[in-house]
Write a protein that holds these residues in place. Structure first.
Motif, PDB file in Angstrom:
ATOM      1  N   PHE A   7       6.926   9.943 -18.082  1.00  0.00           N
ATOM      2  CA  PHE A   7       8.047   9.991 -18.917  1.00  0.00           C
ATOM      3  C   PHE A   7       8.173  11.411 -19.793  1.00  0.00           C
ATOM      4  O   PHE A   7       9.436  11.792 -19.801  1.00  0.00           O
ATOM      5  N   GLU A   8       6.781  12.108 -20.012  1.00  0.00           N
ATOM      6  CA  GLU A   8       7.137  12.783 -20.866  1.00  0.00           C
ATOM      7  C   GLU A   8       7.351  14.431 -19.887  1.00  0.00           C
ATOM      8  O   GLU A   8       6.756  15.230 -19.442  1.00  0.00           O
ATOM      9  N   ASN A  53       0.837  -0.718   0.176  1.00  0.00           N
ATOM     10  CA  ASN A  53       0.253  -0.068   0.157  1.00  0.00           C
ATOM     11  C   ASN A  53       0.639   1.550   0.060  1.00  0.00           C
ATOM     12  O   ASN A  53       0.675   2.171  -0.561  1.00  0.00           O
ATOM     13  N   LEU A  54       1.838   1.304   0.955  1.00  0.00           N
ATOM     14  CA  LEU A  54       2.968   2.429   0.715  1.00  0.00           C
ATOM     15  C   LEU A  54       3.526   2.780  -0.645  1.00  0.00           C
ATOM     16  O   LEU A  54       3.767   4.079  -1.347  1.00  0.00           O
ATOM     17  N   VAL A  55       4.070   1.636  -1.181  1.00  0.00           N
ATOM     18  CA  VAL A  55       4.532   1.964  -2.613  1.00  0.00           C
ATOM     19  C   VAL A  55       3.321   2.446  -3.477  1.00  0.00           C
ATOM     20  O   VAL A  55       3.667   3.381  -4.235  1.00  0.00           O
ATOM     21  N   MET A  56       2.588   1.199  -3.269  1.00  0.00           N
ATOM     22  CA  MET A  56       1.175   1.865  -4.269  1.00  0.00           C
ATOM     23  C   MET A  56       0.785   3.291  -4.186  1.00  0.00           C
ATOM     24  O   MET A  56       0.299   4.296  -5.293  1.00  0.00           O
ATOM     25  N   SER A  57       0.568   4.080  -3.090  1.00  0.00           N
ATOM     26  CA  SER A  57       0.368   5.672  -2.630  1.00  0.00           C
ATOM     27  C   SER A  57       1.387   6.379  -3.333  1.00  0.00           C
ATOM     28  O   SER A  57       1.227   7.410  -3.607  1.00  0.00           O
ATOM     29  N   LEU A  58       2.719   5.661  -2.684  1.00  0.00           N
ATOM     30  CA  LEU A  58       4.323   6.456  -3.653  1.00  0.00           C
ATOM     31  C   LEU A  58       3.267   6.965  -4.885  1.00  0.00           C
ATOM     32  O   LEU A  58       4.341   7.628  -5.259  1.00  0.00           O
ATOM     33  N   VAL A 113      -0.360  16.961 -12.321  1.00  0.00           N
ATOM     34  CA  VAL A 113      -1.206  17.857 -11.976  1.00  0.00           C
ATOM     35  C   VAL A 113      -0.066  19.627 -12.265  1.00  0.00           C
ATOM     36  O   VAL A 113      -0.860  20.651 -12.388  1.00  0.00           O
ATOM     37  N   SER A 114       1.179  19.296 -12.080  1.00  0.00           N
ATOM     38  CA  SER A 114       2.413  20.371 -11.862  1.00  0.00           C
ATOM     39  C   SER A 114       2.145  20.577 -13.598  1.00  0.00           C
ATOM     40  O   SER A 114       2.559  22.054 -13.717  1.00  0.00           O
ATOM     41  N   LYS A 115       1.942  20.283 -14.429  1.00  0.00           N
ATOM     42  CA  LYS A 115       1.840  19.344 -16.117  1.00  0.00           C
ATOM     43  C   LYS A 115       0.672  21.040 -16.167  1.00  0.00           C
ATOM     44  O   LYS A 115       0.979  22.007 -16.806  1.00  0.00           O
ATOM     45  N   ALA A 116      -0.686  20.744 -15.781  1.00  0.00           N
ATOM     46  CA  ALA A 116      -1.809  21.229 -15.696  1.00  0.00           C
ATOM     47  C   ALA A 116      -1.664  22.846 -15.266  1.00  0.00           C
ATOM     48  O   ALA A 116      -1.981  23.617 -15.799  1.00  0.00           O
ATOM     49  N   THR A 150       1.758   6.076  -7.554  1.00  0.00           N
ATOM     50  CA  THR A 150       0.315   7.245  -7.793  1.00  0.00           C
ATOM     51  C   THR A 150       0.564   8.259  -8.016  1.00  0.00           C
ATOM     52  O   THR A 150       0.181   9.185  -8.051  1.00  0.00           O
ATOM     53  N   GLY A 151       0.607   8.824  -6.324  1.00  0.00           N
ATOM     54  CA  GLY A 151       0.419  10.278  -5.733  1.00  0.00           C
ATOM     55  C   GLY A 151       1.674  10.873  -6.900  1.00  0.00           C
ATOM     56  O   GLY A 151       1.808  12.443  -7.140  1.00  0.00           O
ATOM     57  N   GLY A 152       2.683  10.688  -7.094  1.00  0.00           N
ATOM     58  CA  GLY A 152       3.818  11.064  -7.711  1.00  0.00           C
ATOM     59  C   GLY A 152       3.839  11.327  -8.634  1.00  0.00           C
ATOM     60  O   GLY A 152       3.740  12.513  -9.322  1.00  0.00           O
ATOM     61  N   TYR A 153       2.708  10.562  -9.292  1.00  0.00           N
ATOM     62  CA  TYR A 153       2.369  10.483 -10.799  1.00  0.00           C
ATOM     63  C   TYR A 153       1.160  11.499 -10.618  1.00  0.00           C
ATOM     64  O   TYR A 153       1.360  12.561 -11.954  1.00  0.00           O
TER      65      TYR A 153
END
Length: 130
Positions: free
Chosen positions: A126-127, A7-12, A22-25, A14-17
């Motif tokens: 990746f972009e 769960n921790l790895v998945m959260s990191l 959001v930063s691109k938007a 998905t949160g990173g993605y």
């Protein structure tokens, strides 16, 4: 304990993605707002009659177009550049009909408000070019 790590790895991940998306938007939105601000500062009523005034910042639209192209939003870049070209033509060779300038102002704002975002670039993790 194993579920916690998964769960921790998945959260990191998905949160990173989502952070990247959001930063691109936000970057795209800020550029769009800047272009809209530039267009809104142009005035048609001034001491020289019914021609465009306060056009000093219009050249920045070319830089904004270039920045959008660098962020992999070529369609939006083309729209911003076409807005600049419309203004430049009217500034260099003013029309007798003042309604043309009003239409240019109105249409330019609509075009910039509806700039097409490149969704493939936006959602590709990746972009990452900000």
């Amino acid at each position: 304990m194993g579920d916690f790590v998964i769960n921790l790895v998945m959260s990191l991940v998905t949160g990173g993605y989502m952070g990247i998306v959001v930063s691109k938007a936000v970057a795209f939105s800020n550029i769009k707002k800047e272009a809209l601000r530039i267009v809104r500062t142009v005035d048609t009523i001034g001491p020289k009659g019914y021609v465009f005034h306060k056009t000093d910042d219009l050249g920045t639209l070319v830089l904004i177009s270039s920045e959008l192209r660098g962020l992999k939003h070529p369609e939006a870049a083309d729209v911003v550049h076409s807005v600049y070209i419309q203004f430049k033509k009217e500034i260099d060779f003013p029309s007798v009909d003042s309604s043309i300038r009003g239409a240019i102002l109105k249409n330019s704002q609509v075009k910039i408000r509806t700039l097409p975002v490149n969704k493939k670039t936006l959602f590709n993790p990746f972009e990452f070019s900000l």
